[in-house]
Design a protein around this motif. Sequence first.
Motif, short mmCIF file in Angstrom:
data_model
loop_
_atom_site.label_atom_id
_atom_site.label_comp_id
_atom_site.label_asym_id
_atom_site.label_seq_id
_atom_site.Cartn_x
_atom_site.Cartn_y
_atom_site.Cartn_z
N TYR A 248 0.82 -1.22 0.00
CA TYR A 248 0.00 0.00 0.00
C TYR A 248 0.85 1.27 0.00
N ASP A 249 2.16 1.14 0.12
CA ASP A 249 3.01 2.33 -0.11
C ASP A 249 2.98 2.69 -1.60
N GLU A 250 2.77 1.67 -2.44
CA GLU A 250 2.74 1.90 -3.89
C GLU A 250 1.32 2.06 -4.43
N TRP A 251 0.39 1.28 -3.86
CA TRP A 251 -0.98 1.23 -4.42
C TRP A 251 -1.99 1.70 -3.40
N ASN A 252 -2.17 3.01 -3.33
CA ASN A 252 -3.13 3.58 -2.40
C ASN A 252 -3.64 4.90 -2.97
N PRO A 253 -4.95 4.98 -3.28
CA PRO A 253 -5.45 6.21 -3.94
C PRO A 253 -5.37 7.43 -3.02
N ALA A 254 -5.17 7.21 -1.73
CA ALA A 254 -5.07 8.35 -0.82
C ALA A 254 -3.71 9.04 -0.92
N THR A 255 -2.70 8.34 -1.48
CA THR A 255 -1.35 8.91 -1.51
C THR A 255 -0.69 8.82 -2.89
N GLY A 378 -3.05 -13.12 -8.88
CA GLY A 378 -3.62 -11.91 -9.48
C GLY A 378 -3.48 -10.78 -8.50
N LEU A 379 -2.91 -9.70 -8.98
CA LEU A 379 -2.74 -8.53 -8.12
C LEU A 379 -3.69 -7.41 -8.53
N ASN A 380 -3.97 -7.33 -9.81
CA ASN A 380 -4.77 -6.19 -10.27
C ASN A 380 -6.17 -6.14 -9.67
N GLN A 381 -6.77 -7.31 -9.42
CA GLN A 381 -8.11 -7.26 -8.81
C GLN A 381 -8.02 -6.72 -7.38
N ILE A 382 -6.87 -6.98 -6.71
CA ILE A 382 -6.72 -6.50 -5.33
C ILE A 382 -6.41 -4.99 -5.34
N TYR A 383 -5.60 -4.56 -6.34
CA TYR A 383 -5.39 -3.12 -6.50
C TYR A 383 -6.74 -2.45 -6.77
N SER A 384 -7.55 -3.07 -7.64
CA SER A 384 -8.85 -2.48 -7.99
C SER A 384 -9.72 -2.27 -6.76
N LEU A 385 -9.72 -3.26 -5.86
CA LEU A 385 -10.51 -3.11 -4.63
C LEU A 385 -10.13 -1.82 -3.92
N LYS A 386 -8.83 -1.62 -3.76
CA LYS A 386 -8.36 -0.45 -3.01
C LYS A 386 -8.75 0.85 -3.70
N ARG A 444 -21.92 2.58 -4.14
CA ARG A 444 -20.93 3.07 -3.18
C ARG A 444 -20.68 2.05 -2.08
N ALA A 445 -21.73 1.34 -1.68
CA ALA A 445 -21.55 0.30 -0.65
C ALA A 445 -20.61 -0.78 -1.18
N LEU A 446 -20.84 -1.17 -2.43
CA LEU A 446 -19.99 -2.19 -3.06
C LEU A 446 -18.54 -1.70 -3.16
N GLN A 447 -18.38 -0.45 -3.57
CA GLN A 447 -17.03 0.11 -3.65
C GLN A 447 -16.35 0.11 -2.28
N ARG A 448 -17.09 0.53 -1.28
CA ARG A 448 -16.48 0.66 0.05
C ARG A 448 -16.12 -0.71 0.62
N ASN A 449 -16.95 -1.72 0.34
CA ASN A 449 -16.60 -3.06 0.81
C ASN A 449 -15.19 -3.42 0.35
N GLY A 450 -14.88 -3.08 -0.90
CA GLY A 450 -13.56 -3.38 -1.43
C GLY A 450 -12.48 -2.48 -0.87
N MET A 451 -12.78 -1.20 -0.78
CA MET A 451 -11.74 -0.23 -0.38
C MET A 451 -11.30 -0.43 1.06
N GLN A 452 -12.24 -0.96 1.89
CA GLN A 452 -11.90 -1.08 3.30
C GLN A 452 -11.18 -2.38 3.63
N ALA A 453 -11.15 -3.30 2.69
CA ALA A 453 -10.48 -4.58 2.98
C ALA A 453 -8.97 -4.37 3.07
N ASP A 454 -8.32 -5.21 3.86
CA ASP A 454 -6.88 -5.05 4.07
C ASP A 454 -6.14 -6.28 3.53
N PHE A 455 -5.39 -6.08 2.48
CA PHE A 455 -4.59 -7.17 1.90
C PHE A 455 -3.10 -6.86 2.05
N SER A 456 -2.71 -6.22 3.15
CA SER A 456 -1.29 -5.86 3.25
C SER A 456 -0.44 -7.12 3.44
#
Length: 474
Positions: A248-255, A378-386, A444-456
């Motif tokens: 998440y240092d590389e793949w995080n829309p907040a940063t 697969g990494l891109n689906q996990i990046y997509s969630l975030k 938005r609920a669907l999006q948030r379900n993905g964004m809040q998951a932690d795959f660190s």
Amino acid sequence: MNLLFVVSELAPYSKTGGLADVAAALPKALAATGVTVRVVTPRYGFMTAAGEYVGELRAPFGFQVQTARVFREARHGVETFFIDAPAYFHRGRKLYGEPDDPARFAFFSRSAIELARWFGEPPDVIHGNDWMTGLIPVYLRSALRGDPFFARVATVTSIHNLAFQGFFDLRDLPYFGLPGDLQRGPDGLEFGGAGSMLKGGILASDALTTVSERYAQEIQTPEYGFRMDALLRMRRHDLVGILNGVDYDEWNPATDAHLAARYTPADLSGKRLCKADLLKRFGMPVELDRPAIVIVSRLSDQKGLDLVRDVAWRILHAGAYFILLGAGDPRYEVFFQHLRDTAPRRVGVYFGLNEALAHQIEAGGDMFLMPSAYEPCGLNQIYSLKYGTVPIVRATGGLDDTIQDFDRVTGTGNGLKFRAYNANRLMEKIYEGLLLYRQPETWRALQRNGMQADFSWARAAWKYRAVYERVRAA
Ligand code: ADP
Ligand code: GLC
């Protein structure tokens, strides 16, 4: 715990796929658990800025002693060593696909072992990745058997993609510095007439890992085993599936510095700006309420692109944008270029590798397609969630482990998932996505379900550590 992690590609220096991301992130996460990690990777000709020169090593190979220069870099608690052998690694931009790949990566494997000796203290574990390092445990068990320096070194091989098996001509065994009789018999490297470096890794490593639990099961079946399923069943007690993480240092829309705007699950307004930016980059009219269906992928049959080809026109008729970033099989490039040329206001394509654009597409898209025929992790689906970009995936391998089909009634699930490898099943899920997209609150609920998951990576790092402890004790 002292670990030597050997890998043929390493982001950001060299990359053909997810392996390079794993090579950059897992050692860092292991270091955070207290493991002493040294990474070894080739210094390809284009990597002129990688590391500082620290000396030379010698490795017996090709009936002589060959030398390679060693470069070093230290970052995030990890020391990385680059092996510079121009005869093997200076081939323009290409990492693989040369006629002498077997010799190139046999030499890489042999010199990684000599690098361990060069450090003066043996590692507890040497951890290799895919066929490119498959010969490491084979060397330790044959050519170096009886060498007191390596007597207590354990080995782990990770399988990131079983389709690539590292075939070579068995007559080259002596050239690689291996006994010529290592062909047949229970330890033989012979596989369907040729030698296979991956088979060597599977047979000779103390433990095997792969990059999701589901794929660890799948590769033991004929359907996904690429003819190695029987071998893997034989070693099933030493095989574990450990799901990759995300850095998440590389793949995080907040940063993320690649984006036109940044955003969080609590405030998604930046995502609309990213979408506008993305559409402009592809010269398309900016209609923000029109859904954008996106793909970032190697263009290979593995990724289910024949299904995408079959549904592409239906996607456009349903009123969505379609954006693809990819490189690989020219057949797919021709098709997607044709699609773009026919509908330039709805379709954007970019052929080639482009790291910044990969981030911009993750951020600017609404739905991410990944209908893979097989997918180790697969990494891109996990990046997509975030990034709040809803993944539409086929239930296989790591896609099945990471994505749960959204349930409108309970509001659970982080994506859309179908099972049979079939274009109509894919299209049904796309239609479902397009319907949900029209219901902003549900979406938005669907999006948030993905964004809040932690795959660190921390969880995975502890699991790898447990594997190292086990092989060391054995
Ligand atoms: P695989 O390793 O099978 O290709 P993964 O999903 O594990 O699949 O990893 C793919 C990685 O490669 C991701 O980091 C993705 O962003 C990146 N990638 C794939 N194609 C491109 C491209 N054309 N340009 C930039 N990055 C790409
Ligand atoms: C391989 C697989 C991919 C996986 C990656 C990293 O390239 O195709 O599914 O995520 O390795 O482990």
